[in-house]
Design an enzyme around this catalytic site. Sequence first.
Site, mmCIF file in Angstrom:
data_model
loop_
_atom_site.group_PDB
_atom_site.id
_atom_site.type_symbol
_atom_site.label_atom_id
_atom_site.label_comp_id
_atom_site.label_asym_id
_atom_site.label_seq_id
_atom_site.Cartn_x
_atom_site.Cartn_y
_atom_site.Cartn_z
ATOM 1 N N HIS A 116 6.959 17.123 -2.999
ATOM 2 C CA HIS A 116 6.572 15.786 -3.440
ATOM 3 C C HIS A 116 7.058 14.758 -2.419
ATOM 4 O O HIS A 116 8.202 14.804 -1.977
ATOM 5 C CB HIS A 116 7.192 15.509 -4.814
ATOM 6 C CG HIS A 116 6.728 14.258 -5.453
ATOM 7 N ND1 HIS A 116 7.468 13.098 -5.423
ATOM 8 C CD2 HIS A 116 5.601 13.971 -6.142
ATOM 9 C CE1 HIS A 116 6.819 12.151 -6.083
ATOM 10 N NE2 HIS A 116 5.686 12.652 -6.531
ATOM 11 N N ASP A 174 -1.690 1.051 -3.334
ATOM 12 C CA ASP A 174 -1.311 2.438 -3.578
ATOM 13 C C ASP A 174 -1.607 2.708 -5.045
ATOM 14 O O ASP A 174 -1.064 2.035 -5.922
ATOM 15 C CB ASP A 174 0.193 2.606 -3.283
ATOM 16 C CG ASP A 174 0.696 4.031 -3.482
ATOM 17 O OD1 ASP A 174 -0.075 4.891 -3.940
ATOM 18 O OD2 ASP A 174 1.885 4.267 -3.189
ATOM 19 N N MET A 175 -2.475 3.659 -5.324
ATOM 20 C CA MET A 175 -2.848 3.888 -6.717
ATOM 21 C C MET A 175 -3.070 5.358 -7.007
ATOM 22 O O MET A 175 -3.512 6.128 -6.145
ATOM 23 C CB MET A 175 -4.116 3.123 -7.078
ATOM 24 C CG MET A 175 -5.344 3.525 -6.280
ATOM 25 S SD MET A 175 -6.874 2.830 -6.930
ATOM 26 C CE MET A 175 -7.752 4.324 -7.385
ATOM 27 N N ALA A 176 -2.724 5.752 -8.218
ATOM 28 C CA ALA A 176 -3.111 7.057 -8.718
ATOM 29 C C ALA A 176 -4.553 6.968 -9.185
ATOM 30 O O ALA A 176 -5.072 5.878 -9.465
ATOM 31 C CB ALA A 176 -2.209 7.466 -9.876
ATOM 32 N N LYS A 224 -15.542 7.768 -12.909
ATOM 33 C CA LYS A 224 -15.304 7.295 -11.537
ATOM 34 C C LYS A 224 -13.959 7.808 -11.017
ATOM 35 O O LYS A 224 -13.852 8.303 -9.893
ATOM 36 C CB LYS A 224 -15.366 5.771 -11.487
ATOM 37 C CG LYS A 224 -16.738 5.208 -11.831
ATOM 38 C CD LYS A 224 -16.750 3.688 -11.794
ATOM 39 C CE LYS A 224 -18.117 3.141 -12.172
ATOM 40 N NZ LYS A 224 -18.155 1.667 -12.162
ATOM 41 N N GLY A 306 -1.782 -5.482 -3.876
ATOM 42 C CA GLY A 306 -0.442 -5.151 -3.402
ATOM 43 C C GLY A 306 0.498 -6.332 -3.277
ATOM 44 O O GLY A 306 1.688 -6.143 -3.007
ATOM 45 N N ASP A 308 1.722 -8.309 -5.527
ATOM 46 C CA ASP A 308 2.799 -8.299 -6.527
ATOM 47 C C ASP A 308 3.952 -7.418 -6.076
ATOM 48 O O ASP A 308 5.124 -7.763 -6.256
ATOM 49 C CB ASP A 308 2.270 -7.855 -7.894
ATOM 50 C CG ASP A 308 1.517 -6.538 -7.843
ATOM 51 O OD1 ASP A 308 1.179 -6.073 -6.738
ATOM 52 O OD2 ASP A 308 1.267 -5.972 -8.931
#
Length: 349
Positions: A116, A174-176, A224, A306, A308
């Site tokens: 990871h 950055d997103m899942a 999606k 990004g 925030d």
Amino acid sequence: MKVSRQELYQLIRNKIHSAGLSLEHAGIVADVLAYADARGIHSHGAVRVEYYAERISKGGTNNQPHFTFEKTGPCSAIFDGDNGAGHVAAKLAMDRAIDMAKENGVAVVGVRRIGHSGALSYFVQQASKAGMIGISVCQSDPMVVPWGGADVYYGTNPIAFSAPAEGDENITFDMATTVQAWGKVLDARSRNVPIPNTWAVDAEGNNTTDPFSVSGLLPIAGPKGYGLMMMIDVLSGVLLGLPFGKHVSSMYHDLSAGRELGQLHIVLNPGYFTDESRFRQNISQVMQELNEVKPAPGVEKVLYPGQDSHLREAESNRNGIEIVDEIYQYLISDDIYQKSYDHKDPFAS
């Protein structure tokens, strides 16, 4: 409680080093985790240290990895992480990708056989700080219910992007590919707070607000998000000859075995496509214009993607990082781990 970023870095580095990583590698892991906490991404920060320490101490993270880097073409390469710490392998692979993109304009580097690697935005910002566009995708544990299905198949499979603006600024996201990352559920558990009912389902497939009853996460935007997680699994798994889909190893299945995960870095040199200065100016203009968009009712200001996280990081650097007392007590203790994650169901409490 609040701690300074430097103190948090030192505590994490010391714990990871005590578990068995070299001081250099432990420092890289600590930098990535402290970065995540500073930006408010607590799901990928200090909450992960005890798990990492147990896996390192049990041999599932190779503490003396033999990293190799093989160029497979002018703009392509494979970095083999030998199941070392994913944070370290991903950082070093991005360094090599940046060098390739400086020389040839484009770099695509597959990162094979790693653990990871934490918050992907850390690695794409390596590229933007070097004046490049960075994109990174990676696979993760099967814990997402596919659109229309009742069993988990794909992981949260995140994607990150960063581009340089003028000066030291950059635009980063950055997103899942799930409504929320699994780490957010872990964070909710550590804080003993409920989660929104749009994040996950229980064992019967019903939406749940109880982080301890989660048995599957939901893809973002339904079909999606499902399509995006498939794409990312192909790019970071199938493309690199690694386990894919439901065959990707669980974080908790066997902490004495390597994860064999994959990640893909893509780096683009703006100077090979347009005027580099103009590119940076335009990115800055985009950021400014987004901030100037008329806000909807109840919204104080429109932020660029990004922003925030950028603001939270600046605040954390000034005033410290809020972490859970239990995690702080673990970090200052002499224990490598206090509770075992080994062979647990990934959704177990």
